[in-house]
Scaffold this active site. Structure first.
Site, short mmCIF file in Angstrom:
data_model
loop_
_atom_site.label_atom_id
_atom_site.label_comp_id
_atom_site.label_asym_id
_atom_site.label_seq_id
_atom_site.Cartn_x
_atom_site.Cartn_y
_atom_site.Cartn_z
N VAL A 59 0.84 -1.19 0.00
CA VAL A 59 0.00 0.00 0.00
C VAL A 59 0.88 1.25 0.00
O VAL A 59 1.91 1.29 0.68
CB VAL A 59 -0.89 0.03 1.27
CG1 VAL A 59 -1.69 1.31 1.35
CG2 VAL A 59 -1.79 -1.17 1.32
N CYS A 60 0.46 2.27 -0.75
CA CYS A 60 1.08 3.59 -0.68
C CYS A 60 -0.03 4.63 -0.80
O CYS A 60 -1.19 4.32 -0.53
CB CYS A 60 2.16 3.76 -1.75
SG CYS A 60 1.54 3.85 -3.43
N LEU A 61 0.29 5.83 -1.21
CA LEU A 61 -0.73 6.88 -1.31
C LEU A 61 -1.65 6.66 -2.49
O LEU A 61 -2.87 6.69 -2.36
CB LEU A 61 -0.08 8.26 -1.38
CG LEU A 61 -1.06 9.43 -1.44
CD1 LEU A 61 -1.92 9.49 -0.18
CD2 LEU A 61 -0.32 10.74 -1.65
N GLY A 63 -0.81 4.17 -5.26
CA GLY A 63 -0.63 2.87 -5.91
C GLY A 63 0.64 2.74 -6.72
O GLY A 63 1.00 1.64 -7.13
N MET A 87 -4.01 4.62 -0.59
CA MET A 87 -4.80 5.17 0.51
C MET A 87 -5.79 6.23 0.03
O MET A 87 -6.76 6.51 0.73
CB MET A 87 -3.87 5.75 1.58
CG MET A 87 -3.05 4.69 2.32
SD MET A 87 -4.04 3.45 3.19
CE MET A 87 -4.62 4.40 4.60
#
Length: 95
Positions: A59-61, A63, A87
């Protein structure tokens, strides 16, 4: 690369091994409960903390970084799925 939608993670996060590859200041704003925080820049050095017998969701901000992490870990023999949209698309609980 395998992918999972944010709404699926929202309902299943307690059964998933989530790796959050964002930077510390981003994670401070909230992360998926129970997620392991390993910034993308140090993933290569900390991947030994992961178990190749378990499956992970990155997961990141948005993708992008998590897809890089997923590809990297997959090439190292890990079972990894990327959360699409990061996210920004996640509306579930955070800690």
């Amino acid at each position: 690369m395998k992918t999972i939608q944010a709404h699926e993670v929202e309902t299943q996060y307690s059964d998933l091994n989530v790796i959050d590859v964002r930077e510390a200041d981003e994670v401070a704003e909230g992360k998926i409960p129970g997620a392991i925080h390993i910034p993308l820049g140090v993933l290569e050095y900390r991947m030994n903390e992961l178990n190749k017998k378990e499956a992970y969701v990155t997961v990141c901000l948005s993708g992008g970084r998590s897809s890089q992490a997923a590809r990297f870990l997959e090439n190292q023999g890990y079972d990894v799925t990327n959360m699409e949209g990061g996210m920004m698309n996640y509306d579930g609980k955070t800690e």
